[in-house]
Design an enzyme around this catalytic site. Structure first.
Site, PDB file in Angstrom:
ATOM      1  N   ARG A  88      53.185   9.659 -19.834  1.00  0.00           N
ATOM      2  CA  ARG A  88      53.859   8.623 -20.687  1.00  0.00           C
ATOM      3  C   ARG A  88      54.489   9.494 -21.737  1.00  0.00           C
ATOM      4  O   ARG A  88      55.763   8.768 -22.231  1.00  0.00           O
ATOM      5  CB  ARG A  88      52.648   7.909 -21.140  1.00  0.00           C
ATOM      6  CG  ARG A  88      51.881   6.964 -20.244  1.00  0.00           C
ATOM      7  CD  ARG A  88      50.735   6.195 -20.922  1.00  0.00           C
ATOM      8  NE  ARG A  88      49.857   5.338 -20.126  1.00  0.00           N
ATOM      9  CZ  ARG A  88      48.738   5.766 -19.257  1.00  0.00           C
ATOM     10  NH1 ARG A  88      48.512   7.227 -19.531  1.00  0.00           N
ATOM     11  NH2 ARG A  88      47.953   5.046 -18.688  1.00  0.00           N
ATOM     12  N   ASP A 148      42.838  -0.604 -20.665  1.00  0.00           N
ATOM     13  CA  ASP A 148      42.193   0.462 -20.512  1.00  0.00           C
ATOM     14  C   ASP A 148      40.800   0.164 -20.167  1.00  0.00           C
ATOM     15  O   ASP A 148      40.035   0.450 -19.399  1.00  0.00           O
ATOM     16  CB  ASP A 148      41.939   1.767 -21.354  1.00  0.00           C
ATOM     17  CG  ASP A 148      43.653   2.416 -21.712  1.00  0.00           C
ATOM     18  OD1 ASP A 148      44.409   2.150 -20.554  1.00  0.00           O
ATOM     19  OD2 ASP A 148      43.896   2.826 -22.566  1.00  0.00           O
ATOM     20  N   ARG A 151      40.255  -1.959 -17.155  1.00  0.00           N
ATOM     21  CA  ARG A 151      40.351  -1.230 -15.903  1.00  0.00           C
ATOM     22  C   ARG A 151      38.998  -0.457 -15.645  1.00  0.00           C
ATOM     23  O   ARG A 151      38.518   0.026 -14.890  1.00  0.00           O
ATOM     24  CB  ARG A 151      41.336  -0.133 -16.061  1.00  0.00           C
ATOM     25  CG  ARG A 151      42.928  -0.521 -15.582  1.00  0.00           C
ATOM     26  CD  ARG A 151      43.855   0.664 -15.850  1.00  0.00           C
ATOM     27  NE  ARG A 151      45.170   0.068 -15.524  1.00  0.00           N
ATOM     28  CZ  ARG A 151      46.271   0.348 -15.944  1.00  0.00           C
ATOM     29  NH1 ARG A 151      46.267   1.259 -16.956  1.00  0.00           N
ATOM     30  NH2 ARG A 151      47.439  -0.057 -15.598  1.00  0.00           N
ATOM     31  N   HIS A 175      45.970   6.216 -25.624  1.00  0.00           N
ATOM     32  CA  HIS A 175      46.426   5.692 -24.663  1.00  0.00           C
ATOM     33  C   HIS A 175      47.192   6.766 -23.399  1.00  0.00           C
ATOM     34  O   HIS A 175      48.304   6.782 -23.532  1.00  0.00           O
ATOM     35  CB  HIS A 175      47.134   4.555 -24.458  1.00  0.00           C
ATOM     36  CG  HIS A 175      47.743   3.754 -23.200  1.00  0.00           C
ATOM     37  ND1 HIS A 175      46.766   3.022 -22.533  1.00  0.00           N
ATOM     38  CD2 HIS A 175      48.915   3.468 -22.857  1.00  0.00           C
ATOM     39  CE1 HIS A 175      47.428   2.701 -21.298  1.00  0.00           C
ATOM     40  NE2 HIS A 175      48.774   2.831 -21.559  1.00  0.00           N
TER      41      HIS A 175
HETATM   42  N1  LIG Z   1      50.799   0.213 -23.449  1.00  0.00           N
HETATM   43  C1  LIG Z   1      50.565  -0.233 -22.223  1.00  0.00           C
HETATM   44  O1  LIG Z   1      49.317  -0.258 -22.091  1.00  0.00           O
HETATM   45  C2  LIG Z   1      51.534  -0.483 -21.198  1.00  0.00           C
HETATM   46  C3  LIG Z   1      51.429  -0.890 -20.201  1.00  0.00           C
HETATM   47  C4  LIG Z   1      52.412  -1.067 -19.140  1.00  0.00           C
HETATM   48  C5  LIG Z   1      53.779  -0.670 -19.268  1.00  0.00           C
HETATM   49  N2  LIG Z   1      53.909   0.000 -20.532  1.00  0.00           N
HETATM   50  C6  LIG Z   1      55.227   0.439 -21.073  1.00  0.00           C
HETATM   51  O2  LIG Z   1      56.011  -0.755 -21.351  1.00  0.00           O
HETATM   52  C7  LIG Z   1      57.209  -0.389 -21.051  1.00  0.00           C
HETATM   53  C8  LIG Z   1      58.063  -1.313 -20.172  1.00  0.00           C
HETATM   54  O3  LIG Z   1      57.584  -1.249 -18.841  1.00  0.00           O
HETATM   55  P1  LIG Z   1      58.144  -2.239 -17.708  1.00  0.00           P
HETATM   56  O4  LIG Z   1      57.394  -1.854 -16.404  1.00  0.00           O
HETATM   57  O5  LIG Z   1      58.047  -3.541 -18.445  1.00  0.00           O
HETATM   58  O6  LIG Z   1      59.724  -1.561 -17.755  1.00  0.00           O
HETATM   59  P2  LIG Z   1      61.033  -2.440 -16.996  1.00  0.00           P
HETATM   60  O7  LIG Z   1      62.003  -1.287 -16.703  1.00  0.00           O
HETATM   61  O8  LIG Z   1      60.711  -3.453 -15.878  1.00  0.00           O
HETATM   62  O9  LIG Z   1      61.207  -3.292 -18.458  1.00  0.00           O
HETATM   63  C9  LIG Z   1      61.843  -2.735 -19.434  1.00  0.00           C
HETATM   64  C10 LIG Z   1      62.975  -3.819 -19.924  1.00  0.00           C
HETATM   65  O10 LIG Z   1      63.275  -3.098 -21.290  1.00  0.00           O
HETATM   66  C11 LIG Z   1      64.755  -3.604 -21.346  1.00  0.00           C
HETATM   67  N3  LIG Z   1      65.244  -2.607 -22.538  1.00  0.00           N
HETATM   68  C12 LIG Z   1      65.701  -1.620 -22.704  1.00  0.00           C
HETATM   69  N4  LIG Z   1      65.991  -1.241 -23.810  1.00  0.00           N
HETATM   70  C13 LIG Z   1      66.082  -2.288 -24.513  1.00  0.00           C
HETATM   71  C14 LIG Z   1      66.449  -2.701 -25.827  1.00  0.00           C
HETATM   72  N5  LIG Z   1      66.764  -1.826 -26.552  1.00  0.00           N
HETATM   73  N6  LIG Z   1      66.465  -4.093 -26.270  1.00  0.00           N
HETATM   74  C15 LIG Z   1      65.538  -4.820 -25.465  1.00  0.00           C
HETATM   75  N7  LIG Z   1      65.397  -4.657 -24.150  1.00  0.00           N
HETATM   76  C16 LIG Z   1      65.708  -3.196 -23.726  1.00  0.00           C
HETATM   77  C17 LIG Z   1      65.221  -3.258 -20.152  1.00  0.00           C
HETATM   78  O11 LIG Z   1      66.407  -3.718 -19.733  1.00  0.00           O
HETATM   79  C18 LIG Z   1      64.343  -3.729 -19.027  1.00  0.00           C
HETATM   80  O12 LIG Z   1      64.345  -4.985 -18.621  1.00  0.00           O
HETATM   81  C19 LIG Z   1      57.426   1.083 -20.349  1.00  0.00           C
HETATM   82  O13 LIG Z   1      57.737   1.867 -21.742  1.00  0.00           O
HETATM   83  C20 LIG Z   1      55.955   1.188 -19.945  1.00  0.00           C
HETATM   84  O14 LIG Z   1      55.600   2.763 -20.055  1.00  0.00           O
HETATM   85  C21 LIG Z   1      52.837   0.387 -21.562  1.00  0.00           C
HETATM   86  O1  LIG Z   2      50.627   4.154 -16.622  1.00  0.00           O
HETATM   87  C1  LIG Z   2      52.064   3.919 -17.393  1.00  0.00           C
HETATM   88  O2  LIG Z   2      52.695   4.611 -17.595  1.00  0.00           O
HETATM   89  C2  LIG Z   2      51.921   2.383 -17.996  1.00  0.00           C
HETATM   90  C3  LIG Z   2      50.872   1.867 -18.520  1.00  0.00           C
HETATM   91  O3  LIG Z   2      50.540   2.854 -19.919  1.00  0.00           O
HETATM   92  C4  LIG Z   2      49.651   1.627 -17.988  1.00  0.00           C
HETATM   93  O4  LIG Z   2      48.332   2.156 -18.461  1.00  0.00           O
HETATM   94  O5  LIG Z   2      49.579   0.830 -17.038  1.00  0.00           O
END
Ligand SMILES: NC(=O)c1ccc[n+]([C@@H]2O[C@H](COP(=O)([O-])OP(=O)(O)OC[C@H]3O[C@@H](n4cnc5c(N)ncnc54)[C@H](O)[C@@H]3O)[C@@H](O)[C@H]2O)c1
Ligand SMILES: O=C(O)C[C@H](O)C(=O)O
Length: 307
Positions: A88, A148, A151, A175
């Site tokens: 990440r 987490d 999970r 995380h």
């Molecule tokens: N914290 C957590 O537990 C957790 C869990 C899952 C995913 N994530 C994170 O969440 C993020 C998104 O994941 P995803 O699978 O939805 O990705 P994704 O690519 O499906 O979606 C991301 C979206 O953000 C948009 N985007 C990019 N720049 C932008 C901006 N400046 N303004 C508005 N929109 C913008 C993109 O066009 C895209 O549609 C990633 O960084 C991922 O690592 C975190």
């Molecule tokens: O694993 C990742 O990169 C996305 C998110 O943080 C998750 O735990 O699913």
């Protein structure tokens, strides 16, 4: 309640869908930078309303923050997800700029908003959102621990051969693949410690499987997960909307709690209408304390990359 979800990608859309299905918010505004994308996701989701029986109005907009005005809660999911083999932390170069500009645009139009940060590396992105906006500590919440912990409960249920609803457990710390601290010594099945049912070796397997939960799914899916992340965020938004004072491990800006300062990291928090209403300091064993300190070192190393 009006909820803005920034990023209409996999996690943002899943989050919007769960919020709507749970039917506690009047309005969800999806916003994305990709032309027409949020509008399309919103329309697709709204065509589920009569099927799934919700009244939440979901709208989509391309990069126009005036449409997010008056949001009570905003969820930041904008940014890139990792690919198999990545950490990440490797996402920081692209996601830091996105999260910083999104957080400042949000508060320009919704000065009272509570922000939930999802984009990775999440603890560092939550810390960055604090630094960029200067919002009070209760109004920026990082989502990681809720996912987490879900999970962890899944893995515990698997090991115990029981439903996840029988299991209680919590993951604190950063995380990240190495920084998560699943509190296995406190995990229980209907109040009975899991150590009464599982061998030390099996418990360690549960801990290791939990820590790499995101990486395991990323390898299987080719991108990171979205259903459980979306469900975890929606549960936190619901706790704010209903002022339910539910406890989730959240990435909170610490000021001495757990012996840590100037860092956002996962600790148990009470979530209500004011966001983080209390950071709960639970008693940790010496081993758990050492793991949290080590985890904090890792988060601080990533935070240093912001400079
Ligand atoms: N914290 C957590 O537990 C957790 C869990 C899952 C995913 N994530 C994170 O969440 C993020 C998104 O994941 P995803 O699978 O939805 O990705 P994704 O690519 O499906 O979606 C991301 C979206 O953000 C948009 N985007 C990019 N720049 C932008 C901006 N400046 N303004 C508005 N929109 C913008 C993109 O066009 C895209 O549609 C990633 O960084 C991922 O690592 C975190
Ligand atoms: O694993 C990742 O990169 C996305 C998110 O943080 C998750 O735990 O699913």
């Amino acid at each position: 309640m009006k909820v803005t979800v920034v990023g209409a990608g996999a996690v943002g859309a899943s989050c919007a869908e769960y919020i709507a299905i749970k039917n506690f918010a009047s309005e969800v505004m999806l916003i994305d930078i990709k032309e027409g994308f949020a509008e399309g996701k919103a329309m697709d989701l709204m065509q589920c309303a009569s099927l799934n029986g919700f009244d939440t109005k979901i709208t989509g907009v391309t990069n126009d923050y005036s449409k997010t005005a008056g949001s009570d809660v905003a969820v930041i999911t904008s940014g890139i997800p990792r690919k198999p083999g990545m950490t990440r932390e490797e996402l920081i170069g692209i996601n830091a700029g996105i999260v910083k500009s999104v957080a400042t645009s949000l508060i320009e139009h919704s000065p009272n908003v509570i922000i939930i940060v999802v984009s990775n590396p999440m603890d560092t992105m939550a810390y960055l959102a604090h630094k960029a906006t200067g919002l009070p500590k209760n109004r920026i919440i990082g989502m990681g621990g809720a996912l987490d912990s879900a999970r962890f409960k899944f893995r515990l249920a698997e090991a115990l051969g029981c439903p996840a609803s029988d299991v209680d457990g919590m993951v604190i710390g950063g995380h990240s693949d190495t920084g998560m601290v699943p509190l296995i010594g406190k995990a229980a099945r209907n109040s009975v410690k899991v150590s009464e049912f599982l061998s030390e070796e099996r418990m360690q397997q549960v801990v290791e499987d939990t820590k790499v939960g995101g990486a395991t799914l990323t390898k299987l899916l080719g991108t990171s997960a979205w259903y459980a992340p979306g469900a975890a965020v929606s549960a936190m938004v619901q706790a704010i909307a209903l002022d339910s004072k539910k406890m989730f491990p959240c990435s909170a800006l610490l000021d001495g709690e757990y012996g840590l300062t100037d860092i956002s990291i996962g600790v148990p928090c009470i979530i209500g209408k004011n966001g983080i209403e209390k950071i709960v300091e639970i008693e940790l064993s010496e081993a758990e304390k050492a793991k949290i300190e080590e985890s904090a070192e890792g988060v601080k190393k990533t935070n240093a990359l912001l400079n």
